[in-house]
Design a protein around this motif. Sequence first.
Motif, mmCIF file in Angstrom:
data_model
loop_
_atom_site.group_PDB
_atom_site.id
_atom_site.type_symbol
_atom_site.label_atom_id
_atom_site.label_comp_id
_atom_site.label_asym_id
_atom_site.label_seq_id
_atom_site.Cartn_x
_atom_site.Cartn_y
_atom_site.Cartn_z
ATOM 1 N N LEU A 66 29.799 37.353 45.436
ATOM 2 C CA LEU A 66 29.687 38.758 44.656
ATOM 3 C C LEU A 66 29.458 39.683 45.836
ATOM 4 O O LEU A 66 30.071 40.778 45.699
ATOM 5 N N GLU A 67 29.031 39.444 46.917
ATOM 6 C CA GLU A 67 28.832 40.561 48.181
ATOM 7 C C GLU A 67 29.858 40.573 48.902
ATOM 8 O O GLU A 67 30.299 41.755 49.146
ATOM 9 N N ASN A 68 31.042 39.934 48.656
ATOM 10 C CA ASN A 68 32.236 40.024 49.205
ATOM 11 C C ASN A 68 33.329 40.321 48.273
ATOM 12 O O ASN A 68 34.787 40.149 48.691
ATOM 13 N N THR A 69 33.114 40.681 47.110
ATOM 14 C CA THR A 69 34.253 41.025 45.816
ATOM 15 C C THR A 69 34.026 42.590 45.779
ATOM 16 O O THR A 69 33.378 43.294 45.641
ATOM 17 N N LYS A 70 35.288 42.941 45.640
ATOM 18 C CA LYS A 70 35.625 44.291 45.185
ATOM 19 C C LYS A 70 36.388 44.253 44.077
ATOM 20 O O LYS A 70 36.033 45.185 42.970
ATOM 21 N N ASN A 71 37.430 43.770 43.730
ATOM 22 C CA ASN A 71 38.421 43.778 42.801
ATOM 23 C C ASN A 71 38.028 42.411 41.583
ATOM 24 O O ASN A 71 38.066 41.304 42.156
ATOM 25 N N ILE A 72 37.566 42.697 40.237
ATOM 26 C CA ILE A 72 37.568 41.773 39.339
ATOM 27 C C ILE A 72 38.356 42.142 38.187
ATOM 28 O O ILE A 72 38.371 43.047 37.595
ATOM 29 N N ALA A 73 39.230 41.055 38.237
ATOM 30 C CA ALA A 73 40.354 41.063 36.968
ATOM 31 C C ALA A 73 39.682 40.522 35.967
ATOM 32 O O ALA A 73 39.353 39.198 35.929
ATOM 33 N N VAL A 74 39.476 41.035 34.595
ATOM 34 C CA VAL A 74 38.798 40.472 33.454
ATOM 35 C C VAL A 74 39.958 40.202 32.468
ATOM 36 O O VAL A 74 40.377 41.116 31.884
ATOM 37 N N VAL A 75 40.285 38.926 32.150
ATOM 38 C CA VAL A 75 41.031 38.637 31.148
ATOM 39 C C VAL A 75 40.264 38.310 30.067
ATOM 40 O O VAL A 75 39.247 37.817 29.775
ATOM 41 N N GLY A 76 41.031 39.093 29.224
ATOM 42 C CA GLY A 76 40.338 38.902 27.685
ATOM 43 C C GLY A 76 39.548 40.149 27.554
ATOM 44 O O GLY A 76 38.596 40.374 26.679
ATOM 45 N N LEU A 77 39.587 41.229 28.445
ATOM 46 C CA LEU A 77 38.592 42.430 28.373
ATOM 47 C C LEU A 77 39.107 43.206 27.097
ATOM 48 O O LEU A 77 40.119 43.630 26.783
ATOM 49 N N SER A 78 37.994 43.416 26.027
ATOM 50 C CA SER A 78 38.561 44.224 24.791
ATOM 51 C C SER A 78 38.357 45.716 25.237
ATOM 52 O O SER A 78 37.373 46.028 25.869
ATOM 53 N N ASP A 79 38.890 46.374 24.520
ATOM 54 C CA ASP A 79 38.866 48.117 24.515
ATOM 55 C C ASP A 79 37.576 48.411 23.491
ATOM 56 O O ASP A 79 37.110 49.717 23.372
ATOM 57 N N SER A 80 37.088 47.485 22.918
ATOM 58 C CA SER A 80 35.986 47.598 21.884
ATOM 59 C C SER A 80 34.692 47.661 22.685
ATOM 60 O O SER A 80 34.311 46.684 23.043
ATOM 61 N N PRO A 81 33.765 48.831 22.653
ATOM 62 C CA PRO A 81 32.385 48.794 23.185
ATOM 63 C C PRO A 81 31.554 47.772 22.771
ATOM 64 O O PRO A 81 30.670 47.470 23.295
ATOM 65 N N ASP A 82 31.687 47.230 21.580
ATOM 66 C CA ASP A 82 30.840 46.354 20.985
ATOM 67 C C ASP A 82 30.953 45.047 21.348
ATOM 68 O O ASP A 82 30.186 44.247 20.975
#
Length: 141
Positions: free
Chosen positions: A15-31
């Motif tokens: 985590l300390e060496n991470t910049k970019n996280i691609a989130v597969v399945g990321l919803s546009d719904s805030p809930d």
Amino acid sequence: MAFENPSRDEIKSILENTKNIAVVGLSDSPDRTSHMVAAAMQDRGYRIIPVNPKGADTILGEKRYDTLSDVPEPIDIVNVFRRSEHCLPVAEEAVKVGAKVLWLQQGIINEEAGQVAADAGLVVIMDRCIKVEDAITRPAR
């Protein structure tokens, strides 16, 4: 040999060496959990790259991509919010794009996907919430 997640110290280093996280399945719904977790990680300074073939053109202010292969920049972590049975193709694509880590969210386990990623040199984390791990290993960020 049974799968084992990296130690907390190893996760902290990742985590300390991470910049970019691609989130597969990321919803546009805030809930939705994927949205809440990604927003929290974004608030902690990580760059979130939404990957989902459906949804708004942007999610959390970032351009949404249909697939990992469409992402035009390096990916440190592929964070997966998909059912376990859908993880193998994600792992194969994570390998193809040169990601460093395949991270299956809490409740998601797919040994075959993990083996494919591990055999290609990716660190594999399964059944762990990235937001929780970040809070535990890096509390003051």
